[in-house]
Design an enzyme around this catalytic site. Sequence first.
Site, PDB file in Angstrom:
ATOM      1  N   SER A 874       0.807  -1.223   0.000  1.00 58.58           N
ATOM      2  CA  SER A 874       0.000   0.000   0.000  1.00 58.58           C
ATOM      3  C   SER A 874       0.840   1.273   0.000  1.00 58.58           C
ATOM      4  O   SER A 874       0.284   2.368  -0.097  1.00 58.58           O
ATOM      5  CB  SER A 874      -0.933   0.010   1.220  1.00 58.58           C
ATOM      6  OG  SER A 874      -0.191   0.003   2.415  1.00 58.58           O
ATOM      7  N   LYS A 917      -6.491   3.758   9.045  1.00 60.33           N
ATOM      8  CA  LYS A 917      -5.672   4.769   8.394  1.00 60.33           C
ATOM      9  C   LYS A 917      -6.329   6.146   8.466  1.00 60.33           C
ATOM     10  O   LYS A 917      -5.640   7.167   8.597  1.00 60.33           O
ATOM     11  CB  LYS A 917      -5.421   4.365   6.942  1.00 60.33           C
ATOM     12  CG  LYS A 917      -4.548   3.117   6.813  1.00 60.33           C
ATOM     13  CD  LYS A 917      -4.330   2.701   5.376  1.00 60.33           C
ATOM     14  CE  LYS A 917      -3.422   1.468   5.310  1.00 60.33           C
ATOM     15  NZ  LYS A 917      -3.179   1.008   3.924  1.00 60.33           N
TER      16      LYS A 917
END
Length: 980
Positions: A874, A917
């Site tokens: 990611s 996140k």
Amino acid sequence: MLKLITSSSSRIHHHRFPSAAAVTALRPVAESSSPLLRVLNSLGGLGRRNGNSVGRLFFCSGSGSGDGSDQAVDAEVKSTESGAADEAQAKASSAIVSTYPRPEDYLTVLALPLPHRPLFPGFYMPIYVKDPKLLAALQESRERQAPYAGAFLLKDDPGADPSIVSGSETEKSVYDLKGKELFNRLHEVGTLAQISSIHGEQVILIGHRRLRITEMVSEDPLTVKVDHLKDKPYNKDDDLIKATSFEVISTLRDVLKTSSLWRDHVQTYTKHIGDFTYPKLADFGAAISGANKLQCQEVLEELDVYKRLKLTLELVKKEMEISKIQESIAKAIEEKISGEQRRYLLNEQLKAIKKELGLETDDKTALTSKFRERIEPKREKCPPHVLQVIDEELTKLQLLEASSSEFSVTRNYLDWLTALPWGEYSDENFDVTRAQGILDEDHYGLTDVKERILEFIAVGKLRGTSQGKIICLSGPPGVGKTSIGRSIARALNRKFFRFSVGGLADVAEIKGHRRTYIGAMPGKMVQCLKNVGTANPLVLIDEIDKLGRGHAGDPASALLELLDPEQNANFLDHYLDVPIDLSKVLFVCTANVVEMIPNPLLDRMEVVAIAGYITDEKMHIARDYLEKSTREACGIKPEQVEVTDAALLALIENYCREAGVRNLQKHIEKIYRKIALQLVRKGETKATVASVQSVEAKRVEEDNVESHPDPNQKESSMVADSSNPEQMSEPYKEVDKEQTDLPVDQSESPENQLTDVKKVLVDKSNIADYVGKPVFHAERIYDQTPIGVVMGLAWTAMGGSTLYIETTLVEEGDGKGALNLTGQLGDVMKESAQIAHTIARRILLEKEPENHFFANSKLHLHVPAGATPKDGPSAGCTMTTSLLSLAMKKPVKKDLAMTGEVTLTGKILPIGGVKEKTIAARRSEVKTIVFPSANRRDFDELAPNVKEGLDVHFVDDFMQIFDLAFDDDNSQHSEKSVSL
């Protein structure tokens, strides 16, 4: 003084034992005679008995006593005439074989090593000779009428501990020794041994006299020259020698009374002793004692008779102490055994009496009745196959003996079968509103979990009955996975049972043991049903992602049957061996990392993810739940303490950033414990001040009474004194100044001072006084990220966090293009960096064709927090942006964070951990976030308070990120943006 004891009732035994000595000794032959008495006979120096002597003759001490038939008379010890000795030698056979030439003529002998004990003169000893040459030499010596060899004790190996026994290794090392090496390991003093017989490798030796090695003659087999040693001259009438020998005899007599082993030794050895003299008494005591070999060797080497007797006396005294200890141990064990036997017999008699009187039924009858009474209320609900097994086992129990092992196995089996709640279910709660209230009362947030439970209740209400389900709650530690299980059970009105499978490596814990094993037990599910008493409990299986696997099987595979709705209706436990219906059980599993659960097991569970709490949620939880329960646990009233919102916010941001609230609870408990200590100290100080004031007031009153005898004057004086508060408060102020820093109002009474406790205020300014220095600092390192630095977002087991990607130029030159990676990156992340480098070169070539930065620059890409392992795809778009920022010498947009996997063509692929996140971005005060377009659905499912104030962009291609990051004025390429 020695006495001669005559027993007129014994038979006549007249035996003479010839030897080289001038004095012969009596030896009775009767088996009933004690060998020790023969020793006493020989030591007295008796002459051979006359042919007309009648009765048994033996020696004892001067205070010796016999039974009623024995009569003690004084006897004079006379020397033996030589003619009589010759006659005795002619008529009797010696205990030692007479050979020619004489033993003292042998000055060169074969050396035989003795590994365990020295050989004493007059004693047998079997040894094993493994050396073929030595064995042949011994056989040859015996055949040529010279059957003598030297027996010498072997010294301990210098590197070995003599106190440690290792017999086989010792003998092996003895057989390996040869020549000079063997010669150096032998003690100098040994024994001249007659080779009595040889049977294979076994050689029987009889000791004759002491030897001392002088030199080595040959090595293979080892032959040595020897000197024959004689005892030093001694006076046999010496009182010390006599007293010592009598003490040895007395001790031997005591030992023989307690130790049957010693009696066997005496009976065996006395056949080969010959004449008994003081030197031979010393050898006799040392030889049959259990002393170690060095102590025995010391006796063998001692030529002074008196010293030898003293050494022997020490050894037999030790044997006496050992015999006493042995006797006490035997007596204690015998008493214990006899006591247990007596108790057993009395219990059996008591049972028989009660049975005859009808006061007590037989054990088997009572057990059968108990089991039948237990199963009778459940008979209608119990499955037929279970009833059949119970009836068969009850019949079997009646036929078994109570003392047999099968009886206890059957009894335990019936105990488990009849104790299970066959067909018994608790009344479930189908009231959705009430269940919602219970769940909200215990936990804040956890909307997904609560919705799933309410759906379960709603389905059960519509169907009229509920089926079991398997729900898996996954999330970081401390978010309430385990505690929510108990709340769900309370909301559903079900019994609750929890067991942890973390580290479980034995299938028997799940499926149970076979009944054939000793101590067999059913599995956890059967134990659960017995404990809760219902067949539809809520079972919380904790830490299912930490299952072990060992030699006892794979528990994860055993759970497949338990957690399969299609199979657990007929769950078969190895112990019960009858199917059990678990279809009504609601299973709730907890896990930190779902990826650690085996796929076949995960496929059977409905996973509900629980992400970490954001700051607002933690504030609500701390204020409404944690603080309230901690305050009650510490015994503090709400009016005594105030913790401000600023203090809680500082505690959450600087001390407890974890996704869960367990650490937050620990810090709140720490704060309240310190507050409790402050309140107690204040209360004790107030009480001390009040006590001192009371004592001082009493003293003043007594002084007034003494100085004013008149009552009127006394009263007026008291009024006058009490009207001066400054005077009365002087001692109180002094005490308060010494013992506390708290201000005390001088005008208040002691009672008011005792009850007046100021409220403790915990604010942001003094939070460090309670919990110490801040643990965490701002994750945000840069207010404005410099060139080559971009903020990314990462997921961890503890929640989400921001992650910076830093790129810098190492050196520049034609053809020096390269990329170095640091920061403890995993393989996937290293591959992402290579992909990012390739994409960045392509994009830079498109945007600035003249810029050959990547081709001619050696770059270094680093991910901070180098001690933390990092992996995952990611960070691809973040790395690409960082490389382009350095190449174009242009920083990215302020307050920008991004995450997403990038492909070689520049496509942005979805990632996981959107909520974590997002929370990490909010914590770092990031305003703009870039997510892949495929993650829009995940973001939309977040709570409004999580999305509040964020400008989120969803992208499909990296060029959208490029335009957003490097063009502050133009963001039309990022069409899919959400501003909240």
